[in-house]
Design a protein around this motif. Structure first.
Motif, PDB file in Angstrom:
ATOM      1  N   ARG A   1      -2.913  -0.793   2.319  1.00 33.10           N
ATOM      2  CA  ARG A   1      -1.789  -0.721   1.375  1.00 33.10           C
ATOM      3  C   ARG A   1      -1.442   0.738   1.060  1.00 33.10           C
ATOM      4  O   ARG A   1      -0.276   1.102   0.968  1.00 33.10           O
ATOM      5  CB  ARG A   1      -2.153  -1.446   0.077  1.00 33.10           C
TER       6      ARG A   1
ATOM      7  N   VAL B   1       4.190   3.587  -7.185  1.00 37.46           N
ATOM      8  CA  VAL B   1       3.072   2.659  -6.984  1.00 37.46           C
ATOM      9  C   VAL B   1       3.014   1.759  -8.220  1.00 37.46           C
ATOM     10  O   VAL B   1       3.124   2.249  -9.349  1.00 37.46           O
ATOM     11  CB  VAL B   1       1.734   3.431  -6.863  1.00 37.46           C
TER      12      VAL B   1
ATOM     13  N   GLN C   1       2.146   2.874   1.818  1.00 39.32           N
ATOM     14  CA  GLN C   1       2.934   3.222   0.630  1.00 39.32           C
ATOM     15  C   GLN C   1       3.765   4.492   0.860  1.00 39.32           C
ATOM     16  O   GLN C   1       3.225   5.554   1.065  1.00 39.32           O
ATOM     17  CB  GLN C   1       1.974   3.446  -0.555  1.00 39.32           C
TER      18      GLN C   1
ATOM     19  N   GLY D   1      -3.472   7.751  -2.885  1.00 35.77           N
ATOM     20  CA  GLY D   1      -2.449   7.765  -1.842  1.00 35.77           C
ATOM     21  C   GLY D   1      -2.082   9.169  -1.381  1.00 35.77           C
ATOM     22  O   GLY D   1      -1.540   9.347  -0.284  1.00 35.77           O
TER      23      GLY D   1
ATOM     24  N   LYS E   1      -4.199   4.531  -7.695  1.00 42.21           N
ATOM     25  CA  LYS E   1      -3.641   4.314  -6.352  1.00 42.21           C
ATOM     26  C   LYS E   1      -2.674   5.427  -5.957  1.00 42.21           C
ATOM     27  O   LYS E   1      -2.613   5.822  -4.791  1.00 42.21           O
ATOM     28  CB  LYS E   1      -2.983   2.938  -6.275  1.00 42.21           C
ATOM     29  N   SER E   2      -1.917   5.947  -6.944  1.00 44.22           N
ATOM     30  CA  SER E   2      -1.003   7.056  -6.637  1.00 44.22           C
ATOM     31  C   SER E   2      -1.796   8.300  -6.230  1.00 44.22           C
ATOM     32  O   SER E   2      -1.445   8.981  -5.263  1.00 44.22           O
ATOM     33  CB  SER E   2      -0.126   7.379  -7.855  1.00 44.22           C
TER      34      SER E   2
END
Length: 252
Positions: free
Chosen positions: A184, A194, A188, A151, A147-148
C-alpha cells in the motif's frame, strides 16, 4: 537511509515564496510588485497569491506607498537568538489558522531518529485532538501520520521500522500484515493524502500530507470525529493546499 522525494505543490509554493522573500530582503527600502515580478520571473497571478500568503504569515509588510518590505516574523526567525522558540511560535500561529480553516485538529509530525514524533498540534473545543491511547511511536502502521512518514522512506527504511515495531491490531480495520502495508505504501502517490479510516481508533478518521524540507521527513495531518468523515477528503485537500507556510517556516 534514502528518501523518496517527489516535490508536491506546497513544496513548489514554498520555493517560490522563498524566492520572493529573498528579493524583498535585498531591497531594504522596499520593492514594488512589478519589480518583484521582473526580478523573480514569477507570473503576476502566482506572485499575488504568494505575496498574500507572505503578508498573512507576517513575513512581508506593505508600506503606505504599496511597496513590500520584510516583516516582523522574518526578523524573528532570521535571528540566531532563540530561533527554535520563534519557529515554534510561528508554526503554532499557522497551525491555529489551519485548524480554523479546515475545521479539524491539525498536527505536525516528524520522523526523528527512526521514530514517529508529533511535534506540535492545534485543537479546540469544536476540534478535539486524537486521544493517544496507544503511543504514536508504536502505531505508525495504523495512523495517517505514521503511514505518511513511512511512505517517504525507502523500502529498507520502512522494513527497518516495521522490524522494530510489532504491528498490533488496534481496531478491526488495522492492517497487521507487513506485506500488505508495504505494498500500500509503495502504491501511494506522494501528492495524494494518506487516510486512516478508524484504523488507529474507533470513532476517529485522519488524513496526512507530506511536508519534506531538505533531508527531514515530516507531515501535516488532521483528525475528525467519524461523524464528520464525509468532510475528510475535502479537509485533506485544503490542508495540502495550505501546507506551504509550514514548509516555508521550516526552510527559513
Amino acid at each position: 537511509m534514502a528518501l523518496k522525494h517527489e516535490p508536491t505543490a506546497p513544496y513548489h509554493s514554498a520555493q517560490g515564496a522563498l524566492r520572493v522573500l529573498e528579493t524583498v530582503a535585498r531591497h531594504s527600502t522596499g520593492v514594488t510588485d512589478a519589480e518583484l515580478a521582473r526580478e523573480t520571473g514569477i507570473g503576476r497571478e502566482r506572485l499575488t497569491t504568494l505575496l498574500r500568503m507572505l503578508r498573512r504569515e507576517g513575513y512581508v509588510e506593505q508600506t503606505a506607498d504599496g511597496a513590500y518590505v520584510t516583516g516582523d516574523a522574518l526578523a524573528r526567525l532570521s535571528s540566531a537568538h532563540r530561533h527554535e522558540e520563534a519557529l515554534r511560535d510561528q508554526l503554532q500561529r499557522t497551525l491555529n489558522r489551519l485548524r480554523d480553516s479546515v475545521g479539524a485538529a491539525v498536527y505536525i509530525s516528524r520522523y526523528v531518529d527512526g521514530e514517529v514524533k508529533v511535534t506540535q498540534y492545534a485543537d479546540g473545543p469544536a476540534t478535539p485532538a486524537v486521544n493517544e491511547w496507544v503511543d504514536f511511536r508504536q502505531s505508525a502502521h495504523a495512523t495517517a501520520v505514521g503511514k505518511s512518514l513511512l511512505g517517504q522512506l525507502d523500502h529498507d527504511g520502512r522494513r527497518d521500522h516495521l522490524a522494530r515495531h510489532k504491528m498490533a491490531r488496534l481496531t478491526s480495520r488495522t492492517i497487521t500484515s507487513d506485506k500488505l502495508l508495504l505494498s500500500r505504501l509503495e502504491a501511494q502517490p506522494p501528492t495524494v493524502p494518506v487516510l486512516d479510516l478508524q484504523e488507529y481508533a474507533v470513532g476517529t478518521v485522519c488524513a496526512a500530507v507530506p511536508i519534506t524540507a531538505g533531508s527531514a521527513v515530516g507531515c501535516l495531518a488532521l483528525s475528525l470525529p467519524v461523524e464528520h468523515a464525509h468532510r475528510l477528503r475535502q479537509a485533506a485537500d485544503t490542508l495540502n493546499r495550505n501546507a506551504a507556510p509550514v514548509l516555508l517556516s521550516l526552510a527559513i
